[in-house]
Design an enzyme around this catalytic site. Sequence first.
Site, PDB file in Angstrom:
ATOM      1  N   LYS A 179       0.802  -1.228   0.000  1.00  0.00           N
ATOM      2  CA  LYS A 179       0.000   0.000   0.000  1.00  0.00           C
ATOM      3  C   LYS A 179       0.840   1.285   0.000  1.00  0.00           C
ATOM      4  O   LYS A 179       0.433   2.288  -0.582  1.00  0.00           O
ATOM      5  CB  LYS A 179      -0.931   0.011   1.218  1.00  0.00           C
ATOM      6  CG  LYS A 179      -2.152  -0.861   1.047  1.00  0.00           C
ATOM      7  CD  LYS A 179      -3.083  -0.658   2.221  1.00  0.00           C
ATOM      8  CE  LYS A 179      -4.408  -1.322   1.977  1.00  0.00           C
ATOM      9  NZ  LYS A 179      -5.415  -0.949   2.953  1.00  0.00           N
ATOM     10  N   ASP A 236      -9.967   3.788   1.714  1.00  0.00           N
ATOM     11  CA  ASP A 236     -10.114   3.246   3.076  1.00  0.00           C
ATOM     12  C   ASP A 236     -10.785   4.237   4.030  1.00  0.00           C
ATOM     13  O   ASP A 236     -11.590   3.854   4.875  1.00  0.00           O
ATOM     14  CB  ASP A 236      -8.746   2.849   3.652  1.00  0.00           C
ATOM     15  CG  ASP A 236      -8.240   1.537   3.082  1.00  0.00           C
ATOM     16  OD1 ASP A 236      -9.068   0.724   2.638  1.00  0.00           O
ATOM     17  OD2 ASP A 236      -7.010   1.335   3.063  1.00  0.00           O
TER      18      ASP A 236
HETATM   19  P1  NAP Z   1      -0.618  -3.258  11.321  1.00  0.00           P
HETATM   20  O1  NAP Z   1      -0.111  -2.078  10.575  1.00  0.00           O
HETATM   21  O2  NAP Z   1       0.212  -4.467  11.413  1.00  0.00           O
HETATM   22  O3  NAP Z   1      -0.968  -2.766  12.839  1.00  0.00           O
HETATM   23  C1  NAP Z   1      -1.318  -3.692  13.821  1.00  0.00           C
HETATM   24  C2  NAP Z   1      -1.801  -2.963  15.069  1.00  0.00           C
HETATM   25  O4  NAP Z   1      -2.198  -3.955  16.025  1.00  0.00           O
HETATM   26  C3  NAP Z   1      -0.719  -2.115  15.765  1.00  0.00           C
HETATM   27  O5  NAP Z   1      -1.332  -1.016  16.382  1.00  0.00           O
HETATM   28  C4  NAP Z   1      -0.178  -3.115  16.808  1.00  0.00           C
HETATM   29  O6  NAP Z   1       0.417  -2.491  17.934  1.00  0.00           O
HETATM   30  C5  NAP Z   1      -1.462  -3.781  17.246  1.00  0.00           C
HETATM   31  N1  NAP Z   1      -1.202  -5.089  17.883  1.00  0.00           N
HETATM   32  C6  NAP Z   1      -0.808  -6.232  17.267  1.00  0.00           C
HETATM   33  N2  NAP Z   1      -0.663  -7.217  18.169  1.00  0.00           N
HETATM   34  C7  NAP Z   1      -0.974  -6.693  19.380  1.00  0.00           C
HETATM   35  C8  NAP Z   1      -1.006  -7.193  20.715  1.00  0.00           C
HETATM   36  N3  NAP Z   1      -0.702  -8.475  20.979  1.00  0.00           N
HETATM   37  N4  NAP Z   1      -1.400  -6.363  21.719  1.00  0.00           N
HETATM   38  C9  NAP Z   1      -1.721  -5.071  21.466  1.00  0.00           C
HETATM   39  N5  NAP Z   1      -1.700  -4.524  20.226  1.00  0.00           N
HETATM   40  C10 NAP Z   1      -1.324  -5.322  19.200  1.00  0.00           C
HETATM   41  O7  NAP Z   1      -2.014  -3.749  10.741  1.00  0.00           O
HETATM   42  P2  NAP Z   1      -3.144  -2.864   9.991  1.00  0.00           P
HETATM   43  O8  NAP Z   1      -2.919  -2.893   8.533  1.00  0.00           O
HETATM   44  O9  NAP Z   1      -3.264  -1.557  10.684  1.00  0.00           O
HETATM   45  O10 NAP Z   1      -4.450  -3.768  10.249  1.00  0.00           O
HETATM   46  C11 NAP Z   1      -4.960  -3.973  11.557  1.00  0.00           C
HETATM   47  C12 NAP Z   1      -6.164  -4.898  11.481  1.00  0.00           C
HETATM   48  O11 NAP Z   1      -7.212  -4.276  10.752  1.00  0.00           O
HETATM   49  C13 NAP Z   1      -5.907  -6.220  10.756  1.00  0.00           C
HETATM   50  O12 NAP Z   1      -6.545  -7.227  11.476  1.00  0.00           O
HETATM   51  C14 NAP Z   1      -6.573  -6.074   9.415  1.00  0.00           C
HETATM   52  O13 NAP Z   1      -7.079  -7.295   8.914  1.00  0.00           O
HETATM   53  C15 NAP Z   1      -7.708  -5.132   9.751  1.00  0.00           C
HETATM   54  N6  NAP Z   1      -8.110  -4.276   8.604  1.00  0.00           N
HETATM   55  C16 NAP Z   1      -9.421  -4.276   8.250  1.00  0.00           C
HETATM   56  C17 NAP Z   1      -9.838  -3.479   7.206  1.00  0.00           C
HETATM   57  C18 NAP Z   1     -11.294  -3.485   6.797  1.00  0.00           C
HETATM   58  O14 NAP Z   1     -11.608  -3.062   5.684  1.00  0.00           O
HETATM   59  N7  NAP Z   1     -12.191  -3.905   7.661  1.00  0.00           N
HETATM   60  C19 NAP Z   1      -8.923  -2.667   6.523  1.00  0.00           C
HETATM   61  C20 NAP Z   1      -7.591  -2.685   6.934  1.00  0.00           C
HETATM   62  C21 NAP Z   1      -7.197  -3.503   7.977  1.00  0.00           C
HETATM   63  P3  NAP Z   1       1.987  -2.139  17.933  1.00  0.00           P
HETATM   64  O15 NAP Z   1       2.115  -0.844  17.204  1.00  0.00           O
HETATM   65  O16 NAP Z   1       2.327  -2.060  19.365  1.00  0.00           O
HETATM   66  O17 NAP Z   1       2.688  -3.275  17.215  1.00  0.00           O
END
Ligand code: NAP
Length: 273
Positions: A66, A102
């Site tokens: 992205k 998004d």
């Molecule tokens: P990302 O960039 O990898 O960010 C992950 C986030 O989760 C970070 O804030 C991370 O915290 C936190 N996290 C992960 N493991 C954790 C734990 N054990 N305890 C506390 N916090 C934790 O991922 P992303 O792209 O933002 O996506 C996040 C989620 O949203 C994914 O599940 C994805 O499938 C979903 N999503 C959905 C849509 C939709 O259209 N519905 C769109 C995009 C994403 P740290 O910074 O501390 O690592």
Amino acid sequence: MGKTFAVIGDPINHSLSPNIHSAAFRELNLDCSYIAYRIPKGELEEGIESLKKIKIDGFNVTIPHKIEMMKYLDKIDESCSLIGAVNTVVNNDGILKGYNTDMEGFLEPIKKKKINIADSNVLLLGAGGAARAIVAGFAKEKAKSITIANRTIEKANDLVEFAQKISLNANSITIEQVKDTAKNYNIIVNATSIGLQNESSLISLDGINDKTVVYDIVYMPLNTDFLKKAKEKNAIVIFGYEMLLGQAIRAFEIWHSMEAPYNAMKKALLGGF
Ligand code: NAP
């Protein structure tokens, strides 16, 4: 001649985008097809060249491309420059224009429920890639306040810096370590990946009520522990699939310049679970 679209990323096999867009083509009798195309990290440039060779009409971009995709765009829509990431591309005779759907995809279900964002104190859990579009959305809609709670405080700091850079912060933005309480917030969003593996909600939802909006952007599984707890409190629940659907609808409208068939796309998406 028929048009071809794609979603690129890695992994890509489980993407629901081909189902959603193909359902729209069927519903509207459009001579179009939509494929999932795996492009591994480090191979984006070659991947894009091959898409240009087959004269792809447009494509969606997902993890891990992205941000890197921004480098290969000839034109950048404001939605894309604002967030610094691209998820939708239009190919016009080899000229690639990038968009980001998004933010609008995230806001759409909140607006549909007629929730007044400007009067809302927001708690945002997470500060990863998806949280950027969410912060931009809340800032655009002038939320009363946004509290960002993230495990890694540096990432929350980066997100606040981002909000300040895009100069949309007519509201107050603060940072907290991950909170264990959700009281005092009107809208609570889980934008962490917690829930994907059926983990328990990061926070307790004690103290919320039937006017609190609880939004989980994790869409697989459909019913996360976070949303189950919200339902127990009779909160207003928004599912992750609604954001996914919202961004797909915006992408469809950019590519086809016509209203997307919402119900057909929703049915196809929910059929994928
Ligand atoms: P990302 O960039 O990898 O960010 C992950 C986030 O989760 C970070 O804030 C991370 O915290 C936190 N996290 C992960 N493991 C954790 C734990 N054990 N305890 C506390 N916090 C934790 O991922 P992303 O792209 O933002 O996506 C996040 C989620 O949203 C994914 O599940 C994805 O499938 C979903 N999503 C959905 C849509 C939709 O259209 N519905 C769109 C995009 C994403 P740290 O910074 O501390 O690592």
